[in-house]
Design a protein around this motif. Structure first.
Motif, mmCIF file in Angstrom:
data_model
loop_
_atom_site.group_PDB
_atom_site.id
_atom_site.type_symbol
_atom_site.label_atom_id
_atom_site.label_comp_id
_atom_site.label_asym_id
_atom_site.label_seq_id
_atom_site.Cartn_x
_atom_site.Cartn_y
_atom_site.Cartn_z
ATOM 1 N N ARG A 145 6.935 57.493 17.154
ATOM 2 C CA ARG A 145 7.065 57.527 15.707
ATOM 3 C C ARG A 145 7.915 56.347 15.264
ATOM 4 N NH1 ARG A 145 9.969 61.682 13.450
ATOM 5 N NH2 ARG A 145 11.357 61.521 15.195
ATOM 6 N N ILE A 146 7.843 56.062 13.973
ATOM 7 C CA ILE A 146 8.714 55.054 13.396
ATOM 8 C C ILE A 146 9.960 55.781 12.892
ATOM 9 C CG2 ILE A 146 8.949 53.283 11.617
ATOM 10 C CD1 ILE A 146 6.778 52.651 13.727
ATOM 11 N N VAL A 147 11.128 55.327 13.337
ATOM 12 C CA VAL A 147 12.393 55.953 12.960
ATOM 13 C C VAL A 147 13.365 54.872 12.475
ATOM 14 C CG1 VAL A 147 12.112 57.925 14.518
ATOM 15 C CG2 VAL A 147 13.236 55.851 15.334
ATOM 16 N N ARG A 148 14.497 55.332 11.914
ATOM 17 C CA ARG A 148 15.511 54.394 11.398
ATOM 18 C C ARG A 148 16.880 54.711 11.974
ATOM 19 N NH1 ARG A 148 14.555 51.541 6.104
ATOM 20 N NH2 ARG A 148 16.722 51.087 6.494
ATOM 21 N N ASP A 149 16.994 54.967 13.241
ATOM 22 C CA ASP A 149 18.297 55.317 13.803
ATOM 23 C C ASP A 149 18.972 54.149 14.522
ATOM 24 O OD1 ASP A 149 16.690 55.214 16.020
ATOM 25 O OD2 ASP A 149 17.061 57.255 16.675
ATOM 26 N N LEU A 150 18.435 52.967 14.412
ATOM 27 C CA LEU A 150 18.998 51.784 15.053
ATOM 28 C C LEU A 150 19.275 50.744 13.971
ATOM 29 C CD1 LEU A 150 19.595 50.212 17.719
ATOM 30 C CD2 LEU A 150 17.242 49.392 17.572
ATOM 31 N N HIS A 151 20.519 50.542 13.652
ATOM 32 C CA HIS A 151 20.905 49.561 12.638
ATOM 33 C C HIS A 151 20.187 49.780 11.308
ATOM 34 C CE1 HIS A 151 23.037 47.542 15.784
ATOM 35 N NE2 HIS A 151 21.939 47.406 16.490
ATOM 36 N N ASP A 152 19.791 51.011 11.049
ATOM 37 C CA ASP A 152 19.149 51.372 9.786
ATOM 38 C C ASP A 152 17.911 50.520 9.496
ATOM 39 O OD1 ASP A 152 19.029 53.097 7.614
ATOM 40 O OD2 ASP A 152 20.003 51.648 6.298
ATOM 41 N N GLU A 153 17.195 50.152 10.545
ATOM 42 C CA GLU A 153 15.962 49.378 10.378
ATOM 43 C C GLU A 153 14.819 50.111 11.077
ATOM 44 O OE1 GLU A 153 14.241 44.947 11.370
ATOM 45 O OE2 GLU A 153 16.387 45.215 11.094
ATOM 46 N N PRO A 154 13.656 50.219 10.442
ATOM 47 C CA PRO A 154 12.540 50.942 11.066
ATOM 48 C C PRO A 154 12.135 50.307 12.404
ATOM 49 C CG PRO A 154 12.015 50.376 8.789
ATOM 50 C CD PRO A 154 13.288 49.681 9.137
ATOM 51 N N TYR A 179 3.031 51.049 8.933
ATOM 52 C CA TYR A 179 4.304 51.391 8.297
ATOM 53 C C TYR A 179 4.780 50.228 7.431
ATOM 54 C CZ TYR A 179 8.981 53.232 7.645
ATOM 55 O OH TYR A 179 10.140 53.706 7.078
ATOM 56 N N TYR A 180 4.723 49.023 7.957
ATOM 57 C CA TYR A 180 5.162 47.834 7.218
ATOM 58 C C TYR A 180 4.443 47.741 5.878
ATOM 59 C CZ TYR A 180 6.226 43.036 6.026
ATOM 60 O OH TYR A 180 6.656 41.906 5.354
ATOM 61 N N HIS A 181 3.140 47.909 5.893
ATOM 62 C CA HIS A 181 2.355 47.741 4.667
ATOM 63 C C HIS A 181 2.393 48.969 3.757
ATOM 64 C CE1 HIS A 181 0.985 43.758 5.601
ATOM 65 N NE2 HIS A 181 0.754 44.163 6.836
ATOM 66 N N ASP A 182 2.697 50.135 4.311
ATOM 67 C CA ASP A 182 2.821 51.349 3.494
ATOM 68 C C ASP A 182 4.181 51.458 2.807
ATOM 69 O OD1 ASP A 182 0.274 52.259 3.993
ATOM 70 O OD2 ASP A 182 0.878 53.788 5.453
ATOM 71 N N HIS A 183 5.151 50.660 3.230
ATOM 72 C CA HIS A 183 6.516 50.730 2.690
ATOM 73 C C HIS A 183 7.016 49.344 2.272
ATOM 74 C CE1 HIS A 183 6.032 54.250 5.307
ATOM 75 N NE2 HIS A 183 6.773 54.858 4.404
ATOM 76 N N PRO A 184 6.334 48.697 1.321
ATOM 77 C CA PRO A 184 6.696 47.312 0.972
ATOM 78 C C PRO A 184 8.119 47.160 0.429
ATOM 79 C CG PRO A 184 5.114 48.177 -0.605
ATOM 80 C CD PRO A 184 5.219 49.176 0.513
ATOM 81 N N GLU A 185 8.588 48.083 -0.407
ATOM 82 C CA GLU A 185 9.940 47.946 -0.956
ATOM 83 C C GLU A 185 10.989 48.081 0.146
ATOM 84 O OE1 GLU A 185 8.255 50.790 -2.747
ATOM 85 O OE2 GLU A 185 7.286 49.422 -4.155
ATOM 86 N N GLU A 186 10.775 49.051 1.017
ATOM 87 C CA GLU A 186 11.715 49.245 2.124
ATOM 88 C C GLU A 186 11.760 48.011 3.015
ATOM 89 O OE1 GLU A 186 12.456 52.174 5.954
ATOM 90 O OE2 GLU A 186 10.688 52.488 4.708
ATOM 91 N N MET A 187 10.606 47.441 3.302
ATOM 92 C CA MET A 187 10.571 46.282 4.193
ATOM 93 C C MET A 187 11.176 45.047 3.521
ATOM 94 S SD MET A 187 9.666 47.781 6.848
ATOM 95 C CE MET A 187 9.956 46.334 7.817
ATOM 96 N N ARG A 188 11.003 44.905 2.212
ATOM 97 C CA ARG A 188 11.662 43.808 1.497
ATOM 98 C C ARG A 188 13.180 43.989 1.548
ATOM 99 N NH1 ARG A 188 7.143 44.031 -1.883
ATOM 100 N NH2 ARG A 188 8.150 45.434 -3.349
ATOM 101 N N ALA A 189 13.631 45.223 1.419
ATOM 102 C CA ALA A 189 15.069 45.506 1.506
ATOM 103 C C ALA A 189 15.601 45.161 2.897
ATOM 104 C CB ALA A 189 15.347 46.969 1.174
ATOM 105 N N VAL A 190 14.842 45.475 3.931
ATOM 106 C CA VAL A 190 15.235 45.132 5.304
ATOM 107 C C VAL A 190 15.347 43.611 5.441
ATOM 108 C CG1 VAL A 190 14.398 45.065 7.699
ATOM 109 C CG2 VAL A 190 14.356 47.215 6.408
ATOM 110 N N ARG A 246 15.940 41.440 3.070
ATOM 111 C CA ARG A 246 17.125 40.993 2.322
ATOM 112 C C ARG A 246 18.399 41.278 3.111
ATOM 113 N NH1 ARG A 246 14.142 43.126 -2.022
ATOM 114 N NH2 ARG A 246 15.355 45.051 -1.939
ATOM 115 N N GLN A 247 18.463 42.438 3.777
ATOM 116 C CA GLN A 247 19.634 42.770 4.598
ATOM 117 C C GLN A 247 19.791 41.783 5.746
ATOM 118 O OE1 GLN A 247 18.630 46.812 5.625
ATOM 119 N NE2 GLN A 247 20.071 47.657 4.138
ATOM 120 N N ARG A 248 18.686 41.431 6.375
ATOM 121 C CA ARG A 248 18.737 40.459 7.476
ATOM 122 C C ARG A 248 19.232 39.108 6.982
ATOM 123 N NH1 ARG A 248 14.514 40.375 11.994
ATOM 124 N NH2 ARG A 248 14.548 42.513 12.733
ATOM 125 N N GLU A 249 18.701 38.669 5.841
ATOM 126 C CA GLU A 249 19.112 37.379 5.279
ATOM 127 C C GLU A 249 20.596 37.391 4.926
ATOM 128 O OE1 GLU A 249 16.387 36.965 2.041
ATOM 129 O OE2 GLU A 249 14.711 36.432 3.356
#
Length: 93
Positions: free
Chosen positions: A7-16, A59-70, A72-75
């Motif tokens: 599954r896709i989870v977010r328990d590592l550095h809050d990133e899917p 998952y990447y394409h189903d969650h565009p806002e979340e992935m943009r936020a990720v 931005r966090q990386r940048e």
């Protein structure tokens, strides 16, 4: 290959990422869509099921806002820690 679909989870550095692995959704997207690698190649190189690669891409394409936020966090993290990196060219001076 992995024994079960992950599954896709977010328990590592809050990133899917893939459950039980450090392979992020963003990394898989970059390998397939930005570098042009085949999903099977990515799966083989990282010892995951090809279904996991497709699951991450979905998952990447189903969650565009979340992935943009990720992204931005990386940048922001890169900018915040830029002073900690060493420019190899600066060492030659």
């Amino acid at each position: 290959m992995s024994q079960v679909a992950r599954r896709i989870v977010r328990d590592l550095h809050d990133e899917p990422h893939l459950e039980g692995r450090r392979i992020t959704v963003e990394f898989i997207k970059m390998q397939v869509e930005d570098r042009g690698l085949e999903p099977r190649t990515v799966a083989d190189r990282h010892d995951v099921d090809v279904a996991d690669v497709y699951r991450a891409l979905t998952y990447y394409h189903d969650h565009p806002e979340e992935m943009r936020a990720v992204e931005r966090q990386r940048e922001a993290a890169a900018r915040d820690h830029e002073h900690l990196t060493t420019d190899p060219d600066a060492l030659r001076r």
